[in-house]
Design a protein around this motif. Structure first.
Motif, PDB file in Angstrom:
ATOM      1  N   LEU A 189       0.765  -1.133   0.059  1.00 54.15           N
ATOM      2  CA  LEU A 189      -0.078   0.185   0.008  1.00 54.15           C
ATOM      3  C   LEU A 189       0.810   1.302  -0.005  1.00 54.15           C
ATOM      4  O   LEU A 189       0.452   2.151  -0.659  1.00 54.15           O
ATOM      5  CB  LEU A 189      -0.981   0.024   1.205  1.00 54.15           C
ATOM      6  N   ASP A 190       2.050   1.226   0.784  1.00 51.26           N
ATOM      7  CA  ASP A 190       2.667   2.659   0.753  1.00 51.26           C
ATOM      8  C   ASP A 190       3.257   2.729  -0.665  1.00 51.26           C
ATOM      9  O   ASP A 190       3.557   3.806  -1.060  1.00 51.26           O
ATOM     10  CB  ASP A 190       4.001   2.083   1.690  1.00 51.26           C
TER      11      ASP A 190
ATOM     12  N   ALA B 220       1.071   4.365  -2.763  1.00 50.72           N
ATOM     13  CA  ALA B 220       0.694   5.629  -2.421  1.00 50.72           C
ATOM     14  C   ALA B 220       2.005   6.461  -2.642  1.00 50.72           C
ATOM     15  O   ALA B 220       1.884   7.869  -2.728  1.00 50.72           O
ATOM     16  CB  ALA B 220       0.303   5.825  -0.805  1.00 50.72           C
ATOM     17  N   SER B 221       3.070   6.080  -2.955  1.00 52.17           N
ATOM     18  CA  SER B 221       4.481   6.777  -3.145  1.00 52.17           C
ATOM     19  C   SER B 221       4.349   7.533  -4.725  1.00 52.17           C
ATOM     20  O   SER B 221       3.805   6.794  -5.475  1.00 52.17           O
ATOM     21  CB  SER B 221       5.535   6.196  -2.919  1.00 52.17           C
TER      22      SER B 221
END
Length: 159
Positions: free
Chosen positions: A149-150, A153-154
């Motif tokens: 997920l990170d 989102a990056s």
């Protein structure tokens, strides 16, 4: 006359909302489903592999990409109850007829209320090479999903 108009507007507003309560129904639209978080660590040949996730008379099928973790879900009928029965998860490498993974487990669903008297049944499971198919999500799966997920989102460096 003014009171009649106010009463009519009130009835229309309550009818248009998903419930008769004055508080909003945050869960309106919840669906019955089952999901498997598949941690691909330990497998090197799953790019393009086909998967099948079956419960009851329903099956979901698709193809995998080679990635750290994949979320696979299967929508269930609206009239499903908590006693789903056996869930089966199969993964067959591209070009093969024999599954590399063929796991099953009995599943009891959890009810998710919609805040308006309705709701849906669902359950999250995990599959890892070490633990197989389990209803208890191992910390390694949770950590891999957070990293995934990170990464989504990056911001991308290429525009």
């Amino acid at each position: 006359m003014r009171l009649t108009v106010l009463a009519a507007v009130s009835v229309v507003a309550m009818t248009a909302s998903a419930c008769s309560s004055s508080k909003p129904c945050a869960g309106v639209g919840v669906t019955s489903q089952i999901g498997v978080m598949f941690l691909q660590r330990g497998y090197t040949d799953l790019a393009g592999a086909s998967y099948e996730l079956c419960a009851g008379s329903r099956c979901g099928k698709g193809h995998l990409e080679q990635e750290d973790i994949t979320r696979i879900s299967l929508r269930l009928p609206d009239d499903v109850d908590e006693h789903l029965g056996t869930l089966r998860f199969r993964v067959t490498p591209k070009g093969s007829t024999r599954p590399k993974i063929d796991a099953s487990t009995d599943v009891k669903l959890t009810r998710q209320p919609d805040g308006c008297g309705g709701g849906a049944y669902s359950k999250g499971l995990a599959f890892t090479k070490e633990d197989g198919l389990t209803t208890k999500i191992p910390p390694s799966v949770s950590a891999a999903w957070r990293r995934h997920l990170d990464s989504l989102a990056s911001p991308s460096e290429s525009f």
